[in-house]
Design a protein around this motif. Sequence first.
Motif, PDB file in Angstrom:
ATOM      1  N   ALA A  49      46.033  31.407  69.356  1.00 42.97           N
ATOM      2  CA  ALA A  49      45.182  31.245  70.536  1.00 42.97           C
ATOM      3  C   ALA A  49      44.988  29.773  70.882  1.00 42.97           C
ATOM      4  O   ALA A  49      44.971  29.400  72.064  1.00 42.97           O
ATOM      5  N   LEU A  50      44.856  28.941  69.859  1.00 38.22           N
ATOM      6  CA  LEU A  50      44.652  27.518  70.103  1.00 38.22           C
ATOM      7  C   LEU A  50      45.912  26.880  70.685  1.00 38.22           C
ATOM      8  O   LEU A  50      45.835  25.988  71.547  1.00 38.22           O
ATOM      9  N   ARG A  51      47.075  27.326  70.249  1.00 34.12           N
ATOM     10  CA  ARG A  51      48.321  26.833  70.850  1.00 34.12           C
ATOM     11  C   ARG A  51      48.342  27.108  72.355  1.00 34.12           C
ATOM     12  O   ARG A  51      48.736  26.254  73.155  1.00 34.12           O
ATOM     13  N   ASP A  94      37.878  12.074  74.597  1.00 38.82           N
ATOM     14  CA  ASP A  94      38.773  11.346  73.688  1.00 38.82           C
ATOM     15  C   ASP A  94      39.800  12.296  73.080  1.00 38.82           C
ATOM     16  O   ASP A  94      40.964  11.930  72.863  1.00 38.82           O
ATOM     17  N   VAL A  95      39.380  13.535  72.784  1.00 39.22           N
ATOM     18  CA  VAL A  95      40.324  14.537  72.291  1.00 39.22           C
ATOM     19  C   VAL A  95      41.417  14.788  73.332  1.00 39.22           C
ATOM     20  O   VAL A  95      42.618  14.806  73.020  1.00 39.22           O
ATOM     21  N   LEU A  96      41.018  14.967  74.595  1.00 42.51           N
ATOM     22  CA  LEU A  96      42.008  15.175  75.652  1.00 42.51           C
ATOM     23  C   LEU A  96      42.922  13.973  75.807  1.00 42.51           C
ATOM     24  O   LEU A  96      44.136  14.118  76.008  1.00 42.51           O
ATOM     25  N   ARG A  97      42.342  12.784  75.723  1.00 44.71           N
ATOM     26  CA  ARG A  97      43.153  11.563  75.850  1.00 44.71           C
ATOM     27  C   ARG A  97      44.203  11.507  74.750  1.00 44.71           C
ATOM     28  O   ARG A  97      45.368  11.165  74.988  1.00 44.71           O
ATOM     29  N   ALA A  98      43.798  11.836  73.539  1.00 44.38           N
ATOM     30  CA  ALA A  98      44.749  11.819  72.429  1.00 44.38           C
ATOM     31  C   ALA A  98      45.852  12.852  72.636  1.00 44.38           C
ATOM     32  O   ALA A  98      47.038  12.570  72.430  1.00 44.38           O
ATOM     33  N   LEU A  99      45.478  14.042  73.054  1.00 43.78           N
ATOM     34  CA  LEU A  99      46.470  15.097  73.254  1.00 43.78           C
ATOM     35  C   LEU A  99      47.445  14.751  74.370  1.00 43.78           C
ATOM     36  O   LEU A  99      48.649  15.043  74.277  1.00 43.78           O
ATOM     37  N   ASN A 100      46.950  14.124  75.431  1.00 43.92           N
ATOM     38  CA  ASN A 100      47.791  13.842  76.591  1.00 43.92           C
ATOM     39  C   ASN A 100      48.672  12.611  76.406  1.00 43.92           C
ATOM     40  O   ASN A 100      49.789  12.568  76.924  1.00 43.92           O
ATOM     41  N   ARG A 101      48.167  11.622  75.681  1.00 43.28           N
ATOM     42  CA  ARG A 101      48.879  10.343  75.584  1.00 43.28           C
ATOM     43  C   ARG A 101      49.583  10.137  74.252  1.00 43.28           C
ATOM     44  O   ARG A 101      50.447   9.266  74.148  1.00 43.28           O
ATOM     45  N   GLU A 102      49.171  10.880  73.248  1.00 44.65           N
ATOM     46  CA  GLU A 102      49.734  10.678  71.917  1.00 44.65           C
ATOM     47  C   GLU A 102      50.189  12.024  71.360  1.00 44.65           C
ATOM     48  O   GLU A 102      49.436  12.698  70.652  1.00 44.65           O
ATOM     49  N   PRO A 103      51.403  12.451  71.684  1.00 48.57           N
ATOM     50  CA  PRO A 103      51.883  13.782  71.264  1.00 48.57           C
ATOM     51  C   PRO A 103      51.787  14.018  69.757  1.00 48.57           C
ATOM     52  O   PRO A 103      51.622  15.162  69.322  1.00 48.57           O
ATOM     53  N   ALA A 104      51.865  12.948  68.979  1.00 48.30           N
ATOM     54  CA  ALA A 104      51.813  13.117  67.526  1.00 48.30           C
ATOM     55  C   ALA A 104      50.482  13.705  67.068  1.00 48.30           C
ATOM     56  O   ALA A 104      50.415  14.350  66.010  1.00 48.30           O
ATOM     57  N   THR A 105      49.418  13.522  67.858  1.00 49.12           N
ATOM     58  CA  THR A 105      48.115  14.051  67.444  1.00 49.12           C
ATOM     59  C   THR A 105      48.093  15.576  67.515  1.00 49.12           C
ATOM     60  O   THR A 105      47.550  16.236  66.631  1.00 49.12           O
ATOM     61  N   ALA A 106      48.674  16.134  68.576  1.00 50.19           N
ATOM     62  CA  ALA A 106      48.736  17.601  68.673  1.00 50.19           C
ATOM     63  C   ALA A 106      49.596  18.175  67.559  1.00 50.19           C
ATOM     64  O   ALA A 106      49.271  19.214  66.968  1.00 50.19           O
ATOM     65  N   GLU A 107      50.710  17.491  67.248  1.00 52.51           N
ATOM     66  CA  GLU A 107      51.582  17.948  66.175  1.00 52.51           C
ATOM     67  C   GLU A 107      50.858  17.916  64.833  1.00 52.51           C
ATOM     68  O   GLU A 107      50.970  18.843  64.022  1.00 52.51           O
ATOM     69  N   ALA A 108      50.099  16.835  64.600  1.00 52.16           N
ATOM     70  CA  ALA A 108      49.364  16.721  63.337  1.00 52.16           C
ATOM     71  C   ALA A 108      48.268  17.775  63.241  1.00 52.16           C
ATOM     72  O   ALA A 108      48.024  18.342  62.163  1.00 52.16           O
ATOM     73  N   LEU A 109      47.592  18.043  64.351  1.00 51.72           N
ATOM     74  CA  LEU A 109      46.546  19.069  64.368  1.00 51.72           C
ATOM     75  C   LEU A 109      47.120  20.432  64.022  1.00 51.72           C
ATOM     76  O   LEU A 109      46.592  21.149  63.152  1.00 51.72           O
ATOM     77  N   MET A 110      48.216  20.798  64.685  1.00 53.74           N
ATOM     78  CA  MET A 110      48.798  22.116  64.421  1.00 53.74           C
ATOM     79  C   MET A 110      49.388  22.196  63.015  1.00 53.74           C
ATOM     80  O   MET A 110      49.333  23.250  62.373  1.00 53.74           O
ATOM     81  N   ALA A 111      49.942  21.094  62.520  1.00 56.03           N
ATOM     82  CA  ALA A 111      50.464  21.092  61.145  1.00 56.03           C
ATOM     83  C   ALA A 111      49.347  21.322  60.138  1.00 56.03           C
ATOM     84  O   ALA A 111      49.522  22.019  59.125  1.00 56.03           O
ATOM     85  N   GLU A 112      48.180  20.748  60.399  1.00 54.64           N
ATOM     86  CA  GLU A 112      47.030  20.951  59.532  1.00 54.64           C
ATOM     87  C   GLU A 112      46.651  22.427  59.486  1.00 54.64           C
ATOM     88  O   GLU A 112      46.378  22.986  58.407  1.00 54.64           O
ATOM     89  N   LEU A 113      46.644  23.071  60.631  1.00 50.40           N
ATOM     90  CA  LEU A 113      46.275  24.482  60.681  1.00 50.40           C
ATOM     91  C   LEU A 113      47.357  25.365  60.069  1.00 50.40           C
ATOM     92  O   LEU A 113      47.052  26.312  59.330  1.00 50.40           O
ATOM     93  N   GLU A 114      48.613  25.036  60.358  1.00 51.95           N
ATOM     94  CA  GLU A 114      49.714  25.847  59.832  1.00 51.95           C
ATOM     95  C   GLU A 114      49.771  25.790  58.303  1.00 51.95           C
ATOM     96  O   GLU A 114      50.257  26.727  57.658  1.00 51.95           O
ATOM     97  N   SER A 115      49.273  24.697  57.730  1.00 50.54           N
ATOM     98  CA  SER A 115      49.298  24.582  56.269  1.00 50.54           C
ATOM     99  C   SER A 115      48.440  25.639  55.592  1.00 50.54           C
ATOM    100  O   SER A 115      48.593  25.892  54.392  1.00 50.54           O
TER     101      SER A 115
END
Length: 551
Positions: free
Chosen positions: A475-477, A440-461
């Motif tokens: 490394a995660l990027r 499901d994580v892969l599905r979200a990353l592949n089909r819903e680009p906003a999820t990857a952006e939200a994940l990285m924004a959470e970490l960058e904060s």
Amino acid sequence: MNISRPSERFVTHEVTNQAPPLSGFNAYVSDPALRDAVHREGGGWAESQLQAFGELAGGELLDLGFEANHHKPELVLYDRYGHRLDTVEFHPAYHRIMELAVAHGVPGFAWKHAGQHGAHVARAALALLHAQAEQGTGCPLTMTYASVPALLHAGDFGRQWVSKIADGQYDPRPLPGLSKNGVQIGMGMTEKQGGSDVRSNTTRAYELGDAQFEIVGHKWFFSAPACDAHLVLAQEDAGISCFLLPRYLDDGSRNRVRIQRLKDKLGDWSNASSEVEFHGAVASRVGEPGRGVATILEMVALTRLDCMMGSSAVMRQALQHAVHHARYRQTFGKTLVEHALMRNVLADLALESEAATALTMRVARAVDASARDPREAAFARIATAIGKYWICKRCAPFVNEAQECLGGQGYVEESILPRLYRQAPLNSIWEGSGNIQCLDVLRALNREPATAEALMAELESARGGHPALDREIGALREELADKDNIEPRARYLTERAALAIQAAVLIRGGNRVVSDAFCESRLGGQRGQAFGTLSPLAPMQTLIERSFVPN
């Protein structure tokens, strides 16, 4: 010959060096990590409700939990005259637990306060307190809470059921749901041939008219058969649809749901899970025809949040019993907690428990804000699967480590630890196993680009909060950008994402002792594979003192 034997000769020993029973404490007040998380994520306005329920969770509910699990539910198929009953009988302790949980808002608090920021955070904290004391009743309570988004697809009819959840009382009477003072909602998705592949379901819906359908088929897992209604999936011409199937019809007659047997489960003993057949059971469609999977997934998103919550609660209960025991038990001239190696174990468990609670409450805030903030909705979409995978995976080894702290006492049924150990694997299986979450994580990353952006924004904060997290973000990027052979790497990627989110949440929490210890042990490579392998320089005593504050 009469031989006088002084009674003192038969006094074999005195009971010494034992910890007093752990009961009669406030489970909320004694938990700084939970209190901090509630306030950090916006649920602090419910402090008085949480303190009140915390008193029950560390007292009456804890005692009732033993009774409800000792006296398992019993299936009653027929009355003495041969009439079909298809009912489940529960011990009075079960009903009292449910009564207290519903009265204090475990299923309905977020909906009663819908629109108020932090309502789902406060409700998650209530549920976490409840699940520390008793776990099996969490099944119907969770499903009732999570059913609301799906029910709202049913218009006025659905809103009538929602009002019974938000403002209702616990009402176990065998009556039609909408004539009761409160309702409980269950679900039925899994069939013998399908498991997680619900599109292979064969149960069929036949239209009767007046927006009602006749359901024919079976469910291999039909959770909490005593609920007033169940959301089920069935095939119709348009595809799989979602239906609300009541236990009793409007005329008071039993719906045609035949219980085949109750599941004989590893744990979760206070709760009844069943196999059923539908012999033309009457139901109403919820949502659009053929959109049943999408409809019920709105429910699953919330039940997965509660899987995180349930595992966090089990870990928390195991931790406080381990710490309590170690503070009293003496070996080799000092208490267990004074031994350096035991301090390492307890501190490591405390760190794991706090990180689990922090991530759970952060996801609850994302769920809470989803309706008004697209980025939070995207973060909730991916973080729920990430957190459900990781926290639930950590629960079973965590509880086993806590058992070791008590030794043999942690392995006998008079202790709560064996119940927690049986319960620990459940949430990693329920609502999709580990592989399902990672896919499901892969599905979200592949089909819903906003999820990857939200994940990285959470970490960058949290960038700049610790060098180990800063390195992990980079490394995660790279991991996310590398699409080659990504499915075999899904667990590794999901685990790293979970640890990074936990680090970010703890850093923003502002307790540098906790966040530094977490980053250095989980991201910095200064730790082994088992619990109790923190660096000798870790702030072990501080972590232990924070883990459980007696009151």
